[in-house]
Scaffold this active site. Sequence first.
Site, mmCIF file in Angstrom:
data_model
loop_
_atom_site.group_PDB
_atom_site.id
_atom_site.type_symbol
_atom_site.label_atom_id
_atom_site.label_comp_id
_atom_site.label_asym_id
_atom_site.label_seq_id
_atom_site.Cartn_x
_atom_site.Cartn_y
_atom_site.Cartn_z
ATOM 1 N N GLU A 234 0.852 -1.199 0.000
ATOM 2 C CA GLU A 234 0.000 0.000 0.000
ATOM 3 C C GLU A 234 0.881 1.241 0.000
ATOM 4 O O GLU A 234 0.941 2.000 0.964
ATOM 5 C CB GLU A 234 -0.960 -0.062 1.201
ATOM 6 C CG GLU A 234 -1.895 -1.261 1.106
ATOM 7 C CD GLU A 234 -2.654 -1.604 2.386
ATOM 8 O OE1 GLU A 234 -2.632 -0.812 3.337
ATOM 9 O OE2 GLU A 234 -3.288 -2.687 2.425
ATOM 10 N N HIS A 367 -4.114 3.170 5.462
ATOM 11 C CA HIS A 367 -4.052 2.024 4.556
ATOM 12 C C HIS A 367 -4.491 2.467 3.167
ATOM 13 O O HIS A 367 -4.956 3.571 2.968
ATOM 14 C CB HIS A 367 -5.057 0.944 4.993
ATOM 15 C CG HIS A 367 -4.695 0.213 6.235
ATOM 16 N ND1 HIS A 367 -4.345 -1.102 6.235
ATOM 17 C CD2 HIS A 367 -4.656 0.611 7.534
ATOM 18 C CE1 HIS A 367 -4.111 -1.505 7.464
ATOM 19 N NE2 HIS A 367 -4.287 -0.481 8.290
ATOM 20 N N SER A 368 -4.415 1.528 2.213
ATOM 21 C CA SER A 368 -5.114 1.718 0.952
ATOM 22 C C SER A 368 -5.635 0.359 0.528
ATOM 23 O O SER A 368 -5.065 -0.656 0.926
ATOM 24 C CB SER A 368 -4.202 2.317 -0.119
ATOM 25 O OG SER A 368 -3.406 1.322 -0.737
ATOM 26 N N GLU A 444 -8.767 4.201 4.720
ATOM 27 C CA GLU A 444 -8.424 3.524 3.465
ATOM 28 C C GLU A 444 -8.321 4.621 2.411
ATOM 29 O O GLU A 444 -9.332 5.211 2.008
ATOM 30 C CB GLU A 444 -9.514 2.513 3.057
ATOM 31 C CG GLU A 444 -9.658 1.316 3.986
ATOM 32 C CD GLU A 444 -8.566 0.254 3.841
ATOM 33 O OE1 GLU A 444 -7.599 0.472 3.076
ATOM 34 O OE2 GLU A 444 -8.689 -0.779 4.521
HETATM 35 O O1 0X9 Z 1 -7.725 -5.766 5.996
HETATM 36 C C1 0X9 Z 1 -7.175 -4.855 6.616
HETATM 37 O O2 0X9 Z 1 -6.355 -5.045 7.519
HETATM 38 C C2 0X9 Z 1 -7.484 -3.401 6.275
HETATM 39 N N1 0X9 Z 1 -7.882 -3.288 4.908
HETATM 40 S S1 0X9 Z 1 -6.737 -3.427 3.728
HETATM 41 O O3 0X9 Z 1 -7.391 -3.497 2.468
HETATM 42 N N2 0X9 Z 1 -5.870 -2.099 3.716
HETATM 43 O O4 0X9 Z 1 -5.887 -4.514 4.011
HETATM 44 C C3 0X9 Z 1 -8.497 -2.875 7.266
HETATM 45 C C4 0X9 Z 1 -9.767 -3.634 7.382
HETATM 46 C C5 0X9 Z 1 -10.595 -3.265 8.556
HETATM 47 N N3 0X9 Z 1 -10.034 -3.852 9.724
HETATM 48 C C6 0X9 Z 1 -9.690 -3.127 10.748
HETATM 49 N N4 0X9 Z 1 -10.053 -1.912 10.804
HETATM 50 N N5 0X9 Z 1 -9.005 -3.673 11.714
HETATM 51 ZN ZN ZN Z 2 -3.976 -2.246 4.566
#
Ligand code: 0X9
Ligand code: ZN
Length: 481
Positions: A234, A367-368, A444
């Site tokens: 990301e 994140h992305s 995100e």
């Molecule tokens: O899957 C994840 O860890 C995150 N999305 S990503 O596409 N960047 O990998 C966040 C998902 C939501 N989970 C949490 N907020 N913990």
């Molecule tokens: Zn992520």
Amino acid sequence: MKKCVCLQFLIPILSISAEVSPRRVDYSGYQLLAVDRPLDAKHISYLSDKVNFWSEPYDKTATFSVSPGYRSVVHSYLQNQSFPYALEIEDLEKVIDEELVQNFNEEQYFNNVHRSKRDTLWQIFAESLSNVTNFRRGRKITSGDLGFNDNHVSEAQFKEVIKMSSFMDWTHYHRIEVIYAWMDRLAAEHRDIVKLHKIGRTVEGRDILLIKIGVNTSPKKPGIFIEGGIHAREWISPASVTYLINELVLNPNLRDAIENFDFFVLPILNPDGYAYTHTTDRMWRKNRAQDSALLTTLTNCRGVDLNRNFGYKWGKVGLLENPQHGTSLPCLETYMGDSAFSERETQAVRNFILAHPRKFIGYVAFHSFGTKLMYPWSYANVKTHDWKELHNLAVHLAEGMFEASRGEDRYEVGTAGTIQYTATGGSDDWARGVADIKYVYLVELPGKGQGFLLPRQWIQHVGNTNVELIRRLSTAIANKL
Ligand code: 0X9
Ligand code: ZN
């Protein structure tokens, strides 16, 4: 003795760079597709062994890559099912290569580093170093400014830092060595408000480097922790978080923010994974550790998803559940590790935050991709007792980001369970559930149809929306305190 700015963190990096890196994973002929109508379980089950989902398959728009071998069957399937879908990227490798070409000087430099011995590095670049003269408001910086005089840093390493930091900008994605060298130089130039902390070291010997920014800092002054780069591929996260660091240090409009709060920014939580996406596999997500769990040994698979490894409700996943939630299968991208906090990177964050009890009032993870703004909880479809307050603030932050993006990016707001998918072991849940940090958000960032391969031309755009998010968050919290 001059104060050490801790340049010695570069030593392990330089020795790693000298090793020959494995061949890059080739994504020639891989396509990126986005389906604009929700898929159901039947469709997902048909597609799951033919494509690689880059986003939640049940989302409004499912984005996935498809290898050359499955291209025609997947296209035929989508057409027969009358799915509206877009071919977002025709050839992933072309986009990946384009980034390398655009960053030619930096790539050349690192290719040379790989071929050379560490102790002769400085000779190779001695000539170009003479051009680096006046970045400290007209004054030529000396090696003493960067801690050279305290015997930890050799002349060669000093020159390396200057050279590498000079590649830094926000029109390209950069190597970790460049980002770290730039952070070191920033700390040297702004000692009054910036301090570096090495909060841990990875299995491959890289430092986990955090930068603290604050005016008149004191233990009582509230802190905001900002995390980027937990997922290696990301890239917009470290790129736009370093943009934010630069603005926090230099932009007078953020002076109130750094007067009211100490910012602790960790732009690359997962250094080994990030480095690996540059040298070997652009699509890698996890860290690069290999634990001693039986399944890991049997399969020889590597890497733990660090956003499944934090110790709040860790491992509360059924075997047959969607693996996105977290899994004990080490070959999958969401492997949660052998135990909570089994990984050095998650331990480093935990130890640093717990060493500052009651310091932190805010925590933001970048994140992305998805253009979403989430607040706890994420482990299940449940809400905190104060979720309305978190939600209203999130709406206010999203409005700011919409404006800062000049009406481009409309961030969706909610808990992970309502707008994305639930997942256990996330840093956000731990920050709220164990570290007791009140205002916790996960962002995100946008993918603009290209997902993790967001073109570099968007870095400053996204960086500006991050700045507005953090500016609004600090003003709002300051008003509440
Ligand atoms: O899957 C994840 O860890 C995150 N999305 S990503 O596409 N960047 O990998 C966040 C998902 C939501 N989970 C949490 N907020 N913990
Ligand atoms: Zn992520």
